[in-house]
Design an enzyme around this catalytic site. Sequence first.
Site, PDB file in Angstrom:
ATOM      1  N   GLY A  74      28.308 -61.916  90.526  1.00  0.00           N
ATOM      2  CA  GLY A  74      27.340 -62.798  89.901  1.00  0.00           C
ATOM      3  C   GLY A  74      26.737 -63.806  90.847  1.00  0.00           C
ATOM      4  O   GLY A  74      25.858 -64.578  90.463  1.00  0.00           O
ATOM      5  N   ASP A 128      40.697 -67.671  93.009  1.00  0.00           N
ATOM      6  CA  ASP A 128      40.484 -67.174  94.365  1.00  0.00           C
ATOM      7  C   ASP A 128      41.600 -67.618  95.295  1.00  0.00           C
ATOM      8  O   ASP A 128      42.106 -66.827  96.106  1.00  0.00           O
ATOM      9  CB  ASP A 128      39.135 -67.663  94.893  1.00  0.00           C
ATOM     10  CG  ASP A 128      37.968 -66.973  94.207  1.00  0.00           C
ATOM     11  OD1 ASP A 128      38.188 -65.955  93.541  1.00  0.00           O
ATOM     12  OD2 ASP A 128      36.830 -67.461  94.338  1.00  0.00           O
ATOM     13  N   HIS A 238      29.344 -71.005  88.086  1.00  0.00           N
ATOM     14  CA  HIS A 238      29.898 -70.079  87.099  1.00  0.00           C
ATOM     15  C   HIS A 238      29.409 -70.399  85.692  1.00  0.00           C
ATOM     16  O   HIS A 238      30.016 -69.981  84.713  1.00  0.00           O
ATOM     17  CB  HIS A 238      31.432 -70.109  87.118  1.00  0.00           C
ATOM     18  CG  HIS A 238      32.014 -69.768  88.449  1.00  0.00           C
ATOM     19  ND1 HIS A 238      32.441 -70.725  89.339  1.00  0.00           N
ATOM     20  CD2 HIS A 238      32.210 -68.569  89.053  1.00  0.00           C
ATOM     21  CE1 HIS A 238      32.889 -70.129  90.433  1.00  0.00           C
ATOM     22  NE2 HIS A 238      32.759 -68.830  90.288  1.00  0.00           N
ATOM     23  N   GLY A 430      -1.152 -65.935  79.945  1.00  0.00           N
ATOM     24  CA  GLY A 430      -0.697 -67.313  79.765  1.00  0.00           C
ATOM     25  C   GLY A 430      -1.305 -68.333  80.686  1.00  0.00           C
ATOM     26  O   GLY A 430      -0.877 -69.491  80.675  1.00  0.00           O
ATOM     27  N   ASP A 431      -2.319 -67.957  81.490  1.00  0.00           N
ATOM     28  CA  ASP A 431      -2.853 -68.906  82.463  1.00  0.00           C
ATOM     29  C   ASP A 431      -4.172 -69.541  82.041  1.00  0.00           C
ATOM     30  O   ASP A 431      -4.705 -70.385  82.753  1.00  0.00           O
ATOM     31  CB  ASP A 431      -3.039 -68.226  83.817  1.00  0.00           C
ATOM     32  CG  ASP A 431      -4.159 -67.184  83.795  1.00  0.00           C
ATOM     33  OD1 ASP A 431      -4.516 -66.717  82.697  1.00  0.00           O
ATOM     34  OD2 ASP A 431      -4.657 -66.836  84.883  1.00  0.00           O
TER      35      ASP A 431
END
Length: 533
Positions: A74, A128, A238, A430-431
């Site tokens: 991750g 760890d 995390h 969306g602009d």
Amino acid sequence: RAPSSAPPVPMPPPPPAAPPSQHLLNEPADAIAEMIEGLVLFRPSLRRLAGLNVVVRASADPSQVAIVSGGGAGHEPSHAGWVGSGMLSAAVSGAVFASPSTAEVLAAILHVTGPAGCLVVVKNYTGDRLNFGLACEHAKARGLGVEMVVVGDDCALPHRGLGIAGRRGLAGTVLVHKVAGAAAAAGATLSQVAAEARAAAAAVGTVGVGLKTCHPFGSSRTAERIPSGQMELGLGIHGEPGASTTPLRHADAVVDTLLATIASTAPGAGYLPLSPGDRVALLVNNLGGTTPIELSITARRTLIALRAPPYSLDVARVYCGPFMTALDMRGLSISLMKLDEERLARLDAPTEVLCWPDQATPAHDATPLPPPPLPESAQAAKVPTADASSPPVLSAGEQAAAVGAVRRAAEALAALEPALTEYDSKVGDGDCGFTMLAGARAVLSDAPAYASAHPASLLAGVGYSVGRAMGGTSGVLYSIFFSAVGACMRGMNLTQAPTPAQMAVAFAAGVDAVGRYGGARLGDRTMLDALLP
């Protein structure tokens, strides 16, 4: 009725079940193994240990100290992304945000460790430390030379708030990887490599900020912990909460807060003492979901602030990008590492690692270069002016009325930005709202310079403003429209204010130009559907 003798019609197979979360995965349980398989497929210099989530170099020099690191998945490109000559010898991955097993760590150590020994570098998290530490003890029991360095570079929490665990390991760990890997590649002994790694770990500090929480694989929908308009300061990697939640501020103010936290000498802080003139490396780390635009804006401010008082630091290297992420978390972290000549040389030492930047020396002179001269007809150099020999067409009162109408239209358009953005987000990209707002602001800024005595020049000025400020297709179309309207009026050789009929002719010329250059026609669902009727 007698039963039919025809064979039964086979039922179609059921459709595959939808993934349990909004991610491009097969099975969440297989995600890490498949990620590693993909990594080694497109990096021939890497290999995977069969049946294990361990990435190693395809070939290595056994006479050099091996460097092993890892942790939960991750955080990519950490840690497997740093395996290669000049950095890690092996990386061990657990499940997302979970420490790998002792057996996997031990397998990595045994595979890469030769007579020179092995240095294990871990971030300061309990799982760890325990799993990597136990693997080190098993390796030592087999007669291998192994040392472990724990990196805790978090500066967000005061000493008294750390408890048993101590400071968390964050993105600064990657800089420690680079120092240790370069020292090993240079032929340093295990004790020397470990000493350099420990000194580097003690010389780095990191603080992060999060705007949105991350979304682990397999969860149907993670509740958003951070409310809209808020941000968390001093968070980990995390998805855990930050040290504090505060109102979201502009990027420059956020950067200033992060730097002040890293450099703080308040009671309970003082993790990274800095003095004017100190040489440092800067790492601006994308936590996973921050756009490159936002990252560059924050890196810009960080570099400017560090070079200026009260810090007045010599920023020798700048690294900007994803180094240690937290899945898709919207946020970033800033790390500073104090440098001496040897440590700077370690950061600059060559490595074959794909994710390590080739160029990290910041610019000392970023003065913009002068643009080439552009013709006034291009409407890009300045607001168009009227022919000085032409007498005014509009009276002072008419000029004030005309410019006032232009300003009121621009102000109304600017006020519509939220609605236009919402509409375009549903049917387009969306602009639209922001593009219109940019054009309206340019018109309001340039209006005092418009040649308002001449209707053609006034309209050309509006075309110039929207053309310079509005990007994309709409900006150039509006510029074409106003330029064509002004050109048509210029051909009328007006001596007084145009009549409604003359205005209509000029308006039609502008509409025709939009259709001619834009390629649209009535019914194509473009602005012409509103202009033509």
